[in-house]
Design a protein around this motif. Structure first.
Motif, PDB file in Angstrom:
ATOM      1  N   GLY A  34       0.761  -1.236   0.000  1.00 13.22           N
ATOM      2  CA  GLY A  34       0.000   0.000   0.000  1.00 13.22           C
ATOM      3  C   GLY A  34       0.791   1.284   0.000  1.00 13.22           C
ATOM      4  O   GLY A  34       0.195   2.366  -0.038  1.00 13.22           O
ATOM      5  N   SER A  35       2.120   1.213   0.025  1.00 11.82           N
ATOM      6  CA  SER A  35       2.920   2.434  -0.015  1.00 11.82           C
ATOM      7  C   SER A  35       3.103   2.913  -1.452  1.00 11.82           C
ATOM      8  O   SER A  35       3.036   2.124  -2.397  1.00 11.82           O
ATOM      9  CB  SER A  35       4.295   2.201   0.614  1.00 11.82           C
ATOM     10  N   GLU A  36       3.321   4.201  -1.596  1.00  7.59           N
ATOM     11  CA  GLU A  36       3.750   4.754  -2.880  1.00  7.59           C
ATOM     12  C   GLU A  36       5.266   4.676  -2.900  1.00  7.59           C
ATOM     13  O   GLU A  36       5.924   5.177  -1.984  1.00  7.59           O
ATOM     14  CB  GLU A  36       3.295   6.199  -3.027  1.00  7.59           C
ATOM     15  N   VAL A  37       5.840   4.060  -3.929  1.00  6.47           N
ATOM     16  CA  VAL A  37       7.270   3.764  -3.920  1.00  6.47           C
ATOM     17  C   VAL A  37       7.919   4.232  -5.213  1.00  6.47           C
ATOM     18  O   VAL A  37       7.452   3.929  -6.314  1.00  6.47           O
ATOM     19  CB  VAL A  37       7.535   2.258  -3.731  1.00  6.47           C
ATOM     20  N   THR A  38       9.005   4.974  -5.046  1.00  9.76           N
ATOM     21  CA  THR A  38       9.844   5.395  -6.167  1.00  9.76           C
ATOM     22  C   THR A  38      11.254   4.875  -5.922  1.00  9.76           C
ATOM     23  O   THR A  38      11.751   4.927  -4.800  1.00  9.76           O
ATOM     24  CB  THR A  38       9.880   6.937  -6.264  1.00  9.76           C
ATOM     25  N   VAL A  39      11.873   4.366  -6.953  1.00  5.93           N
ATOM     26  CA  VAL A  39      13.270   3.945  -6.895  1.00  5.93           C
ATOM     27  C   VAL A  39      14.060   4.843  -7.834  1.00  5.93           C
ATOM     28  O   VAL A  39      13.686   5.009  -9.003  1.00  5.93           O
ATOM     29  CB  VAL A  39      13.449   2.474  -7.304  1.00  5.93           C
ATOM     30  N   VAL A  40      15.148   5.430  -7.336  1.00  4.81           N
ATOM     31  CA  VAL A  40      15.985   6.316  -8.137  1.00  4.81           C
ATOM     32  C   VAL A  40      17.374   5.708  -8.243  1.00  4.81           C
ATOM     33  O   VAL A  40      17.996   5.365  -7.228  1.00  4.81           O
ATOM     34  CB  VAL A  40      16.077   7.723  -7.508  1.00  4.81           C
ATOM     35  N   SER A  41      17.860   5.586  -9.472  1.00  2.00           N
ATOM     36  CA  SER A  41      19.157   4.957  -9.720  1.00  2.00           C
ATOM     37  C   SER A  41      19.780   5.613 -10.946  1.00  2.00           C
ATOM     38  O   SER A  41      19.091   6.266 -11.732  1.00  2.00           O
ATOM     39  CB  SER A  41      18.959   3.447  -9.954  1.00  2.00           C
ATOM     40  N   PRO A  42      21.087   5.474 -11.155  1.00  2.00           N
ATOM     41  CA  PRO A  42      21.691   6.054 -12.354  1.00  2.00           C
ATOM     42  C   PRO A  42      21.218   5.361 -13.629  1.00  2.00           C
ATOM     43  O   PRO A  42      20.892   4.175 -13.626  1.00  2.00           O
ATOM     44  CB  PRO A  42      23.194   5.819 -12.139  1.00  2.00           C
ATOM     45  N   TRP A  43      21.214   6.134 -14.704  1.00  2.00           N
ATOM     46  CA  TRP A  43      20.943   5.580 -16.034  1.00  2.00           C
ATOM     47  C   TRP A  43      22.295   5.212 -16.641  1.00  2.00           C
ATOM     48  O   TRP A  43      22.985   6.035 -17.224  1.00  2.00           O
ATOM     49  CB  TRP A  43      20.221   6.605 -16.908  1.00  2.00           C
ATOM     50  N   TYR A  44      22.656   3.943 -16.460  1.00  2.00           N
ATOM     51  CA  TYR A  44      23.933   3.464 -16.989  1.00  2.00           C
ATOM     52  C   TYR A  44      23.832   3.238 -18.493  1.00  2.00           C
ATOM     53  O   TYR A  44      22.757   2.932 -19.023  1.00  2.00           O
ATOM     54  CB  TYR A  44      24.339   2.154 -16.319  1.00  2.00           C
ATOM     55  N   ALA A  45      24.979   3.342 -19.157  1.00  2.00           N
ATOM     56  CA  ALA A  45      24.998   3.058 -20.592  1.00  2.00           C
ATOM     57  C   ALA A  45      24.578   1.621 -20.868  1.00  2.00           C
ATOM     58  O   ALA A  45      24.001   1.326 -21.917  1.00  2.00           O
ATOM     59  CB  ALA A  45      26.396   3.321 -21.149  1.00  2.00           C
ATOM     60  N   SER A  46      24.862   0.724 -19.927  1.00  2.00           N
ATOM     61  CA  SER A  46      24.549  -0.693 -20.102  1.00  2.00           C
ATOM     62  C   SER A  46      23.297  -1.107 -19.353  1.00  2.00           C
ATOM     63  O   SER A  46      23.165  -2.253 -18.933  1.00  2.00           O
ATOM     64  CB  SER A  46      25.741  -1.537 -19.629  1.00  2.00           C
ATOM     65  N   LEU A  47      22.360  -0.190 -19.159  1.00  2.00           N
ATOM     66  CA  LEU A  47      21.135  -0.482 -18.425  1.00  2.00           C
ATOM     67  C   LEU A  47      20.374  -1.607 -19.117  1.00  2.00           C
ATOM     68  O   LEU A  47      20.174  -1.597 -20.325  1.00  2.00           O
ATOM     69  CB  LEU A  47      20.264   0.772 -18.351  1.00  2.00           C
ATOM     70  N   GLY A  48      19.950  -2.584 -18.319  1.00  2.00           N
ATOM     71  CA  GLY A  48      19.203  -3.707 -18.875  1.00  2.00           C
ATOM     72  C   GLY A  48      17.727  -3.570 -18.586  1.00  2.00           C
ATOM     73  O   GLY A  48      17.230  -2.506 -18.224  1.00  2.00           O
ATOM     74  N   GLY A  49      17.007  -4.678 -18.706  1.00  2.00           N
ATOM     75  CA  GLY A  49      15.571  -4.662 -18.449  1.00  2.00           C
ATOM     76  C   GLY A  49      14.817  -3.868 -19.496  1.00  2.00           C
ATOM     77  O   GLY A  49      15.266  -3.691 -20.637  1.00  2.00           O
ATOM     78  N   GLU A  50      13.650  -3.376 -19.119  1.00  2.00           N
ATOM     79  CA  GLU A  50      12.854  -2.572 -20.039  1.00  2.00           C
ATOM     80  C   GLU A  50      13.564  -1.249 -20.329  1.00  2.00           C
ATOM     81  O   GLU A  50      14.247  -0.697 -19.479  1.00  2.00           O
ATOM     82  CB  GLU A  50      11.490  -2.281 -19.413  1.00  2.00           C
ATOM     83  N   THR A  51      13.366  -0.734 -21.511  1.00  2.00           N
ATOM     84  CA  THR A  51      13.947   0.564 -21.862  1.00  2.00           C
ATOM     85  C   THR A  51      13.124   1.679 -21.231  1.00  2.00           C
ATOM     86  O   THR A  51      11.916   1.776 -21.473  1.00  2.00           O
ATOM     87  CB  THR A  51      13.984   0.757 -23.382  1.00  2.00           C
ATOM     88  N   TYR A  87      10.153   3.589 -11.283  1.00  2.04           N
ATOM     89  CA  TYR A  87      11.610   3.589 -11.363  1.00  2.04           C
ATOM     90  C   TYR A  87      12.061   4.805 -12.159  1.00  2.04           C
ATOM     91  O   TYR A  87      11.632   4.992 -13.304  1.00  2.04           O
ATOM     92  CB  TYR A  87      12.125   2.312 -12.035  1.00  2.04           C
ATOM     93  N   LEU A  88      12.908   5.607 -11.559  1.00  2.00           N
ATOM     94  CA  LEU A  88      13.467   6.778 -12.232  1.00  2.00           C
ATOM     95  C   LEU A  88      14.959   6.572 -12.414  1.00  2.00           C
ATOM     96  O   LEU A  88      15.674   6.224 -11.469  1.00  2.00           O
ATOM     97  CB  LEU A  88      13.224   8.039 -11.400  1.00  2.00           C
ATOM     98  N   PHE A  89      15.424   6.798 -13.632  1.00  4.46           N
ATOM     99  CA  PHE A  89      16.837   6.639 -13.952  1.00  4.46           C
ATOM    100  C   PHE A  89      17.401   7.990 -14.368  1.00  4.46           C
ATOM    101  O   PHE A  89      16.930   8.598 -15.331  1.00  4.46           O
ATOM    102  CB  PHE A  89      17.021   5.604 -15.062  1.00  4.46           C
ATOM    103  N   ILE A  90      18.398   8.457 -13.615  1.00  8.84           N
ATOM    104  CA  ILE A  90      18.981   9.770 -13.860  1.00  8.84           C
ATOM    105  C   ILE A  90      20.214   9.612 -14.740  1.00  8.84           C
ATOM    106  O   ILE A  90      21.171   8.917 -14.384  1.00  8.84           O
ATOM    107  CB  ILE A  90      19.356  10.460 -12.536  1.00  8.84           C
ATOM    108  N   GLY A  91      20.168  10.270 -15.891  1.00  9.62           N
ATOM    109  CA  GLY A  91      21.278  10.208 -16.833  1.00  9.62           C
ATOM    110  C   GLY A  91      22.206  11.394 -16.670  1.00  9.62           C
ATOM    111  O   GLY A  91      21.781  12.551 -16.721  1.00  9.62           O
ATOM    112  N   LEU A  92      23.479  11.103 -16.476  1.00 13.68           N
ATOM    113  CA  LEU A  92      24.537  12.108 -16.366  1.00 13.68           C
ATOM    114  C   LEU A  92      25.727  11.615 -17.164  1.00 13.68           C
ATOM    115  O   LEU A  92      25.956  10.396 -17.249  1.00 13.68           O
ATOM    116  CB  LEU A  92      24.957  12.304 -14.898  1.00 13.68           C
ATOM    117  N   SER A  93      26.505  12.520 -17.701  1.00 16.53           N
ATOM    118  CA  SER A  93      27.636  12.102 -18.525  1.00 16.53           C
ATOM    119  C   SER A  93      28.602  11.165 -17.814  1.00 16.53           C
ATOM    120  O   SER A  93      29.176  10.270 -18.458  1.00 16.53           O
ATOM    121  CB  SER A  93      28.383  13.334 -19.064  1.00 16.53           C
ATOM    122  N   PRO A  94      28.854  11.274 -16.485  1.00 15.77           N
ATOM    123  CA  PRO A  94      29.771  10.317 -15.849  1.00 15.77           C
ATOM    124  C   PRO A  94      29.293   8.868 -15.894  1.00 15.77           C
ATOM    125  O   PRO A  94      30.091   7.958 -15.651  1.00 15.77           O
ATOM    126  CB  PRO A  94      29.839  10.817 -14.396  1.00 15.77           C
TER     127      PRO A  94
END
Length: 454
Positions: A34-51, A87-94
């Protein structure tokens, strides 16, 4: 309750070990409860799973110029929604290089750590609780606490702390000067992002009750035992045992094996594993592990002369080149099999087909392998440390106290004696397969913790 989990990896999008598994499983159960849940992680160049679908892109002047990314670095954000979790993926040049981790990770996760809250604000997302995982999220926790948000910081492995020289690293954090000293994130002349999370979080958790006690001692505290002991005395440190994704790890439905739910099916899986590796009829002792000192793989190798007269030994893993070389040499022995690297499908076949599972860890914050093994009816032989103490009952598995090859060999002798008593062994296997390691209980413990902060 809206909780934002911040982590460097999350299965199935990115994973190097247990951290990715935990962050892949816990949020989904919290959402189901019943919680509202967000996961934040880097957007890696090799990110797998769904696009991820592109959600937002723009310049982020809050990052400033000290990181060397320009005065207003460009940031992009992707989104995936599944199982009730955002799921939120943050893209940064590093993070545009292949692979998850690199030598300059402190700099990279300082950039990520400063980007998370501004990105959430731009998306109109204000969580009730920010829950950071391991050192890569330590800076996010510090910034969230200074912004007045409730914070929880989970230590999955205290050995890795995110340290860098103070002169350079302190400029990357974006924290005020008063937060950079010994009462903040400085430790022994270094910036220490693990210490940032420990210092600034409202509450600190570890992934098992025993590990929460161990890390307040010099033997396991990795130089932070005084800080952790203080948190324990203040009631700010606790251990919540990890759960296991019991849908992903279920011998009755596992697509990588011939599914089973009883002793006959278990015996068939063992026969299949013996045939796959050309092993004889001796019982099979296996491990699936990083080849590292923490995991005690050198102890297993040193114990092989004592084990091979009675056991077949199967090892799947990679890591330390010296340990890989030693196992490659031992693989010439007819009762030793070594598969180098990690292979998900093979791991499932080993968990299903082995009779016993060795975990001679020098320390083990929680460990998932012993839970998986028991779910598949494979009895663990474990050192008494961390989560292995909290999860392996005496009437199921076998324990030993000292991190010595002789102690491991002696425990395997005890295991062999039980194996030669079919009634005893069958009872242990059946009890193992009935154990409940679901995330339901741990998720409720976390929810109670979050509510105490509100």
């Amino acid at each position: 309750m809206h909780v934002a989990h911040i982590a460097s990896e999350v299965f199935p999008f990115s994973r190097s070990g247990g951290l990715g598994d935990v962050v892949g499983a816990l949020p989904a159960v919290q959402a189901a409860q019943g919680s509202e849940v967000t996961v934040v992680s880097p957007w890696y160049a090799s990110l797998g799973g769904e696009t991820p679908g592109h959600l937002w892109a723009g310049d982020l002047p809050e990052l400033g110029g000290a990181l060397g990314l320009g005065d207003a670095p460009h940031v992009w954000v992707g989104e995936v929604r599944r199982g009730g979790v955002r799921y939120l993926f943050i893209g940064l040049s590093p993070f545009s290089r292949p692979g998850l981790y690199h030598d300059d990770d402190v700099w990279r996760y300082c950039a990520f750590g400063q980007a998370v809250l501004p990105v959430l604000r731009r998306l109109g997302t204000v969580p009730d609780v920010v829950h950071g995982h391991d050192w890569q999220a330590g800076l996010v926790v510090a910034h969230a606490q200074l912004a007045g948000l409730a914070t929880v910081f989970s230590v999955h492995n205290l050995q890795y702390q995110g340290k860098w020289n103070f002169a350079e690293g302190s400029r990357w954090t974006g924290l005020p000067d008063w937060a950079l000293g010994p009462d903040g994130l400085e430790k022994d002349g270094d910036v220490n992002l693990m210490k940032a999370g420990l210092t600034f979080a409202d509450r600190v958790t570890t992934v098992s009750p025993t590990y929460a006690q161990e890390i307040t001692t010099p033997q396991y505290g990795e130089g932070l035992e005084d800080l952790l002991g203080g948190l324990a005395r203040q009631g700010r440190l606790s251990g919540i045992l990890n759960g296991l994704d019991q849908e992903r790890w279920d011998p009755r439905t596992d697509p990588d094996i011939t599914p089973y739910g009883d002793l006959a099916g278990k015996a068939a899986a063992t026969a299949a594993l013996r045939a796959e590796f050309g092993l004889d009829s001796a019982p099979v002792l296996a491990t699936v592990s990083r080849l590292a000192g923490q995991k005690g793989m050198d102890l297993l190798i040193e114990a092989l002369p004592a084990l091979t007269p009675d056991w077949n030994v199967v090892v799947l893993g990679g890591g330390d080149p010296l340990l890989e070389a030693a196992l490659t040499g031992w693989a010439q022995h007819p009762r030793v099999a070594f598969a180098q690297g990690m292979n998900e499908a093979l791991a499932h076949r080993i968990y299903a087909g082995a009779d016993a599972f060795a975990m001679p860890s020098r320390f083990e914050p929680c460990g998932l392998s012993q839970m998986i093994a028991m779910r598949y009816g494979t009895l663990p032989v474990v050192r008494e440390t961390g989560g292995l103490v909290d999860t392996v009952p005496h009437d199921v598995g076998f324990r030993f106290a000292e991190a010595e090859p002789q102690a491991l060999a002696a425990a395997c002798t005890e295991t062999l004696a039980a194996y030669r008593q079919p009634g005893d062994w069958a009872g242990r296997v059946e009890r193992a397969m009935r154990l409940d390691f679901s995330w339901d209980g741990p998720a409720r413990h976390y929810l109670a913790l979050y509510r105490s902060l509100r």
